[in-house]
Design a protein around this motif. Structure first.
Motif, PDB file in Angstrom:
ATOM      1  N   GLY A 194      22.060 -50.963  14.706  1.00 42.84           N
ATOM      2  CA  GLY A 194      21.285 -50.987  15.933  1.00 42.84           C
ATOM      3  C   GLY A 194      21.064 -49.607  16.528  1.00 42.84           C
ATOM      4  O   GLY A 194      20.407 -49.470  17.553  1.00 42.84           O
ATOM      5  N   GLU A 195      21.602 -48.542  15.883  1.00 36.48           N
ATOM      6  CA  GLU A 195      21.406 -47.176  16.381  1.00 36.48           C
ATOM      7  C   GLU A 195      19.959 -46.742  16.142  1.00 36.48           C
ATOM      8  O   GLU A 195      19.451 -46.842  15.033  1.00 36.48           O
ATOM      9  CB  GLU A 195      22.334 -46.207  15.646  1.00 36.48           C
ATOM     10  N   SER A 196      19.309 -46.273  17.181  1.00 41.14           N
ATOM     11  CA  SER A 196      17.899 -45.894  17.041  1.00 41.14           C
ATOM     12  C   SER A 196      17.726 -44.491  16.474  1.00 41.14           C
ATOM     13  O   SER A 196      16.694 -44.163  15.909  1.00 41.14           O
ATOM     14  CB  SER A 196      17.206 -45.979  18.406  1.00 41.14           C
ATOM     15  N   ILE A 197      18.754 -43.646  16.611  1.00 39.39           N
ATOM     16  CA  ILE A 197      18.665 -42.260  16.154  1.00 39.39           C
ATOM     17  C   ILE A 197      19.287 -42.148  14.759  1.00 39.39           C
ATOM     18  O   ILE A 197      20.411 -42.610  14.539  1.00 39.39           O
ATOM     19  CB  ILE A 197      19.400 -41.318  17.129  1.00 39.39           C
ATOM     20  N   PRO A 198      18.570 -41.537  13.780  1.00 39.65           N
ATOM     21  CA  PRO A 198      19.138 -41.369  12.435  1.00 39.65           C
ATOM     22  C   PRO A 198      20.451 -40.590  12.472  1.00 39.65           C
ATOM     23  O   PRO A 198      20.639 -39.696  13.300  1.00 39.65           O
ATOM     24  CB  PRO A 198      18.046 -40.589  11.695  1.00 39.65           C
ATOM     25  N   VAL A 199      21.340 -40.930  11.544  1.00 42.70           N
ATOM     26  CA  VAL A 199      22.670 -40.319  11.472  1.00 42.70           C
ATOM     27  C   VAL A 199      22.704 -39.347  10.293  1.00 42.70           C
ATOM     28  O   VAL A 199      22.268 -39.685   9.193  1.00 42.70           O
ATOM     29  CB  VAL A 199      23.758 -41.396  11.293  1.00 42.70           C
ATOM     30  N   GLU A 200      23.208 -38.126  10.537  1.00 41.59           N
ATOM     31  CA  GLU A 200      23.310 -37.138   9.460  1.00 41.59           C
ATOM     32  C   GLU A 200      24.396 -37.553   8.472  1.00 41.59           C
ATOM     33  O   GLU A 200      25.514 -37.875   8.862  1.00 41.59           O
ATOM     34  CB  GLU A 200      23.649 -35.759  10.036  1.00 41.59           C
ATOM     35  N   LYS A 201      24.051 -37.550   7.176  1.00 41.56           N
ATOM     36  CA  LYS A 201      24.998 -37.921   6.124  1.00 41.56           C
ATOM     37  C   LYS A 201      25.155 -36.758   5.155  1.00 41.56           C
ATOM     38  O   LYS A 201      24.171 -36.137   4.740  1.00 41.56           O
ATOM     39  CB  LYS A 201      24.505 -39.150   5.358  1.00 41.56           C
ATOM     40  N   GLU A 202      26.423 -36.480   4.793  1.00 46.17           N
ATOM     41  CA  GLU A 202      26.702 -35.451   3.802  1.00 46.17           C
ATOM     42  C   GLU A 202      27.775 -35.970   2.859  1.00 46.17           C
ATOM     43  O   GLU A 202      28.157 -37.150   2.922  1.00 46.17           O
ATOM     44  CB  GLU A 202      27.132 -34.147   4.495  1.00 46.17           C
ATOM     45  N   VAL A 203      28.257 -35.113   1.970  1.00 45.41           N
ATOM     46  CA  VAL A 203      29.241 -35.526   0.965  1.00 45.41           C
ATOM     47  C   VAL A 203      30.457 -36.165   1.631  1.00 45.41           C
ATOM     48  O   VAL A 203      30.951 -35.677   2.655  1.00 45.41           O
ATOM     49  CB  VAL A 203      29.663 -34.309   0.102  1.00 45.41           C
TER      50      VAL A 203
END
Length: 643
Positions: A194-203
């Motif tokens: 339900g989060e409207s803002i994209p989440v930064e994903k890394e290793v």
């Protein structure tokens, strides 16, 4: 040339099939609405021709009856045939047929038109209510790009196994739950959390099936099979929520059959008794009986609950809160106490370094750098917490020599030409101990922190304090729950000093510590005896029995174990405790709207019946009053979509 002719023939023959399929789908989606509009147009046309004396008037009325009443007649007949029950659909059709039988064709047609219109509106409500969550089915990935042996191949997601590596390109949906092994990207998790803002994903970050990859390519290691993914669990929750009926609705549906039989019985009596008992003419007697049949039907009462309930479930799903059915929304509204698990629920479930105390000639930053360098090869959660804290200082860490991990105690290593030990108090020796260290250890432990000792060749070089910190939103969520008059309880297996420290920080009212899973169950039972309805919030396997015992079990969707997710009645998809007060308020508002609908619909029925017996109610007014109330209760329920 011959091949071209064949191709042309095939192309021409496909198009009508496609159009026919599109028309069929459109009719399935909008059939009730089209029927209602058609009925209204035919009724209006018949009314315009009513004074002309042509046969077309009767033809148009018959068509209006057939088109507008077909769907409801079918539903009523199926219910009668399969369940041996009369329902509101048959009551309405009998009323319309009775009105036509005594010459009131227009009134009967209006009745069918408004009845079919309210049915179309209710059907729209059901579809609109489930649209937000059912649309998940449309975004479920079908295939994945498998990376194996240096080669890429397209496979069905069902063929993926745990440990496989997949490539997700920019703009693609992630096909499986997994951990990022290469690449950096932002991921839109709105469909899951339900989060409207994209989440930064890394290793090393976790990603979920069904979420949308952003601008970067990712190589992901699969951690769950397709049917076990969080996405699949959500779909199952949605299906359960749509199929489960709340107790209030179950009662109304049982009541409907008995009520319908009673109405028909009274109508039969009204068709004869008033003529002899009150001296009414046969025409007036039959007319009043038909008016009674119309106004006494429980259409509005039947429509009072499910549109409102499904609207509320849809609303909460958009915000990352999934109910497994309307019954749990009802129960949540009456909650008097909430029991929280501590680790992973009230707290983040990850230890963090809170204090660094040097007891030799090292600065706090130097001591942390040494400890972080030594622990950089450790896989223990506390070791990782020390390393992360040290890395945050910005100084590159070094590798220790001859690292030895002693299970349950700590690590020992050669670093900077000294022998170092990092671990529990029992792991280090007596050298370098003094009164200040004892007092410091006692103070930190009283604050609910775990004390880690650091020793070198000269003795105790310093201590680190580690604590599982409170979730950022926990304190505000608990304050809101208290404003709603709810008692907050903590149930944990952790030691009392740690539990009380977290409880004091969060604002918890009661603490039960050092509990085994079975003791958590007993605590929930005791709370139910004291408070009535009790909710339990947890994330672990050990919380599942207590979740099942509570009036409403609430699971953390991201951090939650499979057992907790399966057992719970409500799932917080983004682990946001702040959504719990919102869900409770939504439950209370839903209950209020349902009560409004029931009182209003019963009041309208009673008023119309009394007006009919007073001979002051015409059939057209009865139709408008009765069916108008049905439309109003549906619209009232629809308000919950925007709450």
């Amino acid at each position: 040339m011959g091949e071209m002719k064949t191709t042309c023939t095939q192309t021409v023959s496909v198009k009508p099939d496609l159009k026919q399929a599109e028309w069929k789908q459109a009719l399935q989606r909008h059939g009730e609405s089209i029927a209602a509009i058609g009925c209204g147009v035919l009724t209006f046309g018949a009314w315009l021709l009513q004074g002309s004396g042509t046969a077309w008037t009767l033809v148009l009325y018959v068509l209006a009856y057939c088109i507008g009443g077909y769907v409801k007649a079918k539903e009523g007949i199926v219910t009668l045939y399969k369940e041996r029950e009369l329902d509101v659909n048959l009551l309405m059709l009998l009323a319309a047929g009775g009105a036509a039988g005594i010459g009131y064709w227009f009134e009967g047609a209006i009745l069918i038109f408004i009845f079919s219109l309210s049915g179309a509106l209710e059907n729209y409500t059901m579809k609109r209510s489930s649209k937000d969550i059912a649309s998940l089915m449309d975004i479920k990935p079908e295939t994945a790009l498998l990376y194996k042996g240096g080669k890429e191949s397209q496979v069905k997601i069902e063929e993926l196994n745990i440990g496989d590596f997949i490539i997700v390109k920019p703009g693609e949906r992630i096909p499986a739950d997994g951990i990022v092994r290469e690449g950096v990207s932002s991921v839109n998790q709105a469909s899951i959390t339900g989060e409207s803002i994209p989440v930064e994903k890394e290793v090393e970050d976790s990603v979920f099936a069904g979420t949308l990859n952003g601008e970067g390519a990712l190589i992901i290691e699969v951690t769950s099979e397709s049917e076990s993914s969080l996405f699949s669990k959500i779909i199952r929750l949605v299906q359960e929520a749509q199929s489960e009926m709340p107790p209030t609705q179950q009662f109304i549906e049982r009541f409907e059959g008995t009520y319908a039989k009673t109405v028909i019985g009274i109508t039969v009596l009204l068709m004869t008794v008033p003529h002899y008992a009150l001296g009414w003419t046969w025409s007036e007697t039959l007319y009043r009986a038909m008016v009674f049949l119309v106004v006494a039907s429980p259409c509005a009462l039947v429509a009072s609950i499910m549109p409102a309930m499904l609207s509320a479930i849809s609303n909460s799903a958009r915000k990352g809160v999934l109910f497994k059915g309307g019954a749990h929304l009802e129960n949540l509204a009456g909650i008097r106490a909430i029991a929280f698990d501590k680790t992973g629920t009230l707290t983040a479930g990850r230890p963090e370094i809170t204090d660094v105390v040097s007891l030799q000639d090292y600065s706090e930053e130097q001591l942390l750098w040494i400890a972080g360098s030594i622990e950089s090869l450790s896989e223990h959660p506390i070791g990782r917490a020390i390393t992360e804290k040290a890395e945050a200082c910005g100084r590159p860490l070094l590798r220790p020599k001859q690292l030895t991990a002693v299970t349950g105690f700590g690590v020992m290593a050669e670093f900077e030409n000294e022998t170092w030990k990092i671990g529990k108090e029992a792991f280090v020796d007596e050298r370098g101990r003094h009164e200040m260290l004892a007092e410091l250890t006692k103070r930190l432990e009283m604050e609910g922190k775990t004390v880690i000792f650091i020793q070198n060749d000269r003795g105790i070089a310093g201590v680190l304090a580690v604590q599982d910190t409170l979730r950022p939103e926990a304190k505000a969520a608990i304050a809101q729950l208290k404003k709603l008059g709810i008692t907050i309880v903590m149930l944990t297996g952790d030691k009392r000093s740690t539990a009380e420290a977290i409880a004091n920080e969060a604002g918890v009212d009661e603490v039960y510590a050092e509990l085994l899973p079975q003791e958590k169950v007993e605590s929930v039972k005791a709370l139910r005896e004291r408070y009535g309805k009790v909710a339990m919030i947890g994330d672990g396997v050990n919380d599942a029995p207590a979740l099942a015992t509570a009036s409403v079990g609430i699971a953390m969707g991201n951090a939650g174990s499979d057992a907790a997710l399966e057992t719970a009645d409500l799932v917080l998809m983004n682990d946001d405790l702040g959504k719990i007060p919102t869900a409770i308020r939504l439950g209370k508002k839903t209950g209020q709207i349902i009560k409004q609908n029931i009182v209003f619909s019963l009041g309208v029925i009673l008023l119309l019946i009394l007006s009919n017996f007073a001979q002051s109610l015409s059939l057209p007014l009865g139709v408008i009053g009765h069916e108008g109330s049905t439309i109003l209760v549906i619209l009232n329920g629809l308000r919950l979509l925007k709450s």
